[in-house]
Enzyme design. Structure first.
Site, PDB file in Angstrom:
ATOM      1  N   HIS A 127       0.851  -1.195   0.000  1.00  0.00           N
ATOM      2  CA  HIS A 127       0.000   0.000   0.000  1.00  0.00           C
ATOM      3  C   HIS A 127       0.889   1.249   0.000  1.00  0.00           C
ATOM      4  O   HIS A 127       2.051   1.193   0.413  1.00  0.00           O
ATOM      5  CB  HIS A 127      -0.861   0.050   1.271  1.00  0.00           C
ATOM      6  CG  HIS A 127      -2.018  -0.889   1.272  1.00  0.00           C
ATOM      7  ND1 HIS A 127      -2.301  -1.721   2.334  1.00  0.00           N
ATOM      8  CD2 HIS A 127      -3.002  -1.114   0.367  1.00  0.00           C
ATOM      9  CE1 HIS A 127      -3.391  -2.433   2.070  1.00  0.00           C
ATOM     10  NE2 HIS A 127      -3.840  -2.080   0.886  1.00  0.00           N
TER      11      HIS A 127
ATOM     12  N   CYS B 293      -3.062   0.435   9.650  1.00  0.00           N
ATOM     13  CA  CYS B 293      -4.087  -0.511   9.163  1.00  0.00           C
ATOM     14  C   CYS B 293      -5.092  -0.894  10.242  1.00  0.00           C
ATOM     15  O   CYS B 293      -6.226  -1.269   9.954  1.00  0.00           O
ATOM     16  CB  CYS B 293      -3.441  -1.795   8.662  1.00  0.00           C
ATOM     17  SG  CYS B 293      -2.018  -1.572   7.615  1.00  0.00           S
TER      18      CYS B 293
HETATM   19  N1  GLY Z   1      -2.946  -8.845   5.133  1.00  0.00           N
HETATM   20  C1  GLY Z   1      -3.325  -7.513   4.868  1.00  0.00           C
HETATM   21  C2  GLY Z   1      -3.634  -7.328   3.453  1.00  0.00           C
HETATM   22  O1  GLY Z   1      -2.979  -7.913   2.629  1.00  0.00           O
HETATM   23  O2  GLY Z   1      -4.537  -6.639   3.085  1.00  0.00           O
END
Ligand code: GLY
Length: 258
Positions: free
Chosen positions: A162, A249
């Site tokens: 990300h 997250c």
């Molecule tokens: N394990 C977090 C993701 O890949 O979205």
């Protein structure tokens, strides 16, 4: 960064089936639960009202609530996760958000967008074009921002999961940056803390009401953040790191008068 609330969700036992490319082994569920509890306590110590939801065994990655929505000062945007196994996570987030936001927008297929790809810099939004967020999803998000008088821009990327895997905005024009983002000219005007390669995981950290929460064990990064004048709180994130999850997250942070 002044926030009043955070939504968090307990990790489920199926977190061992979470998507990962970390190659660090399986998370220990009990330890993940304990680390999550410490995370909640840290948010509370930064004066946040924490909205804690129970685990959902149907979605191994559902503790990573940040990917399911983006909270702006004008509206909340329900995302459309690019990872197939995560698409259903958005159903659980909407009823919570409805209580706090009058305006709710959505990213629609074929557009995809995950919150981990959106970095808020004082109301301007950088959107990473990752394997999870496509150009159509990013464009929908930009259109929503512009409808409400806000703005942003897309950021090409190729290495990180990300955008915020490798970038975090700490406030006062200070940016934590790792890997491919350290040389990206889009970020030339920021004061950059260049995270060492071996500390890349520490590039994902969060400023909550003036305190920066950092993953423990990344001493050089923590030292640099403190040199820039921020107070820090270190949290053990080992079990979430095993499934590619970072500090940002684990929560959806926002401002609400309710
Ligand atoms: N394990 C977090 C993701 O890949 O979205």
């Amino acid at each position: 960064m002044n926030f009043t609330h955070a939504i968090v969700k307990k990790p489920c036992q199926n977190i061992i089936k979470g998507i990962t490319r970390a190659n660090l082994g399986f998370p220990n569920y009990e330890l993940a639960l304990a680390q999550h509890q410490k995370y909640v306590e840290a948010l509370e110590s930064c004066s946040l009202n924490v909205i804690l939801r129970e685990a959902d065994e149907n979605y191994p990655d559902s503790t990573f609530v940040e990917d399911t929505a983006v909270m702006t000062r004008e509206c909340a945007v329900i995302t459309n996760p690019g990872a197939l196994s995560r698409k259903g996570e958005i159903a659980a987030i909407e009823p919570i958000i409805k209580k706090y936001f009058k305006k709710i927008e959505r990213i629609e297929s074929p557009g995809t967008l995950e919150g981990g790809d959106v970095m808020d810099v004082d109301g301007f939004y950088y959107i990473g074009l990752s394997e999870r967020t496509n150009r159509k999803g990013a464009q929908q998000f930009l259109d929503i921002l512009r409808k409400y008088g806000m703005d942003g821009m897309m950021v090409g990327m190729s290495e990180m999961l990300h955008l915020k895997t490798g970038l975090s905005y700490l406030g006062n024009n200070v940016l934590m940056s790792a890997g491919e983002f350290q040389t990206n000219s889009l970020f030339a005007d920021f004061s950059k803390i260049k995270v060492l390669h071996q500390e890349t995981y520490a590039a994902n950290c969060i400023n909550i009401n003036g305190k920066v929460i950092v993953p423990s064990g990344f001493h050089e990064s923590r030292k640099m953040i403190e040199i820039y004048g921020f107070e820090t709180i270190a949290l053990d994130m080992s079990e979430f790191q095993k499934v590619d999850g970072g500090l940002s997250c684990l929560s959806l942070r926002f401002v609400s008068e309710i």
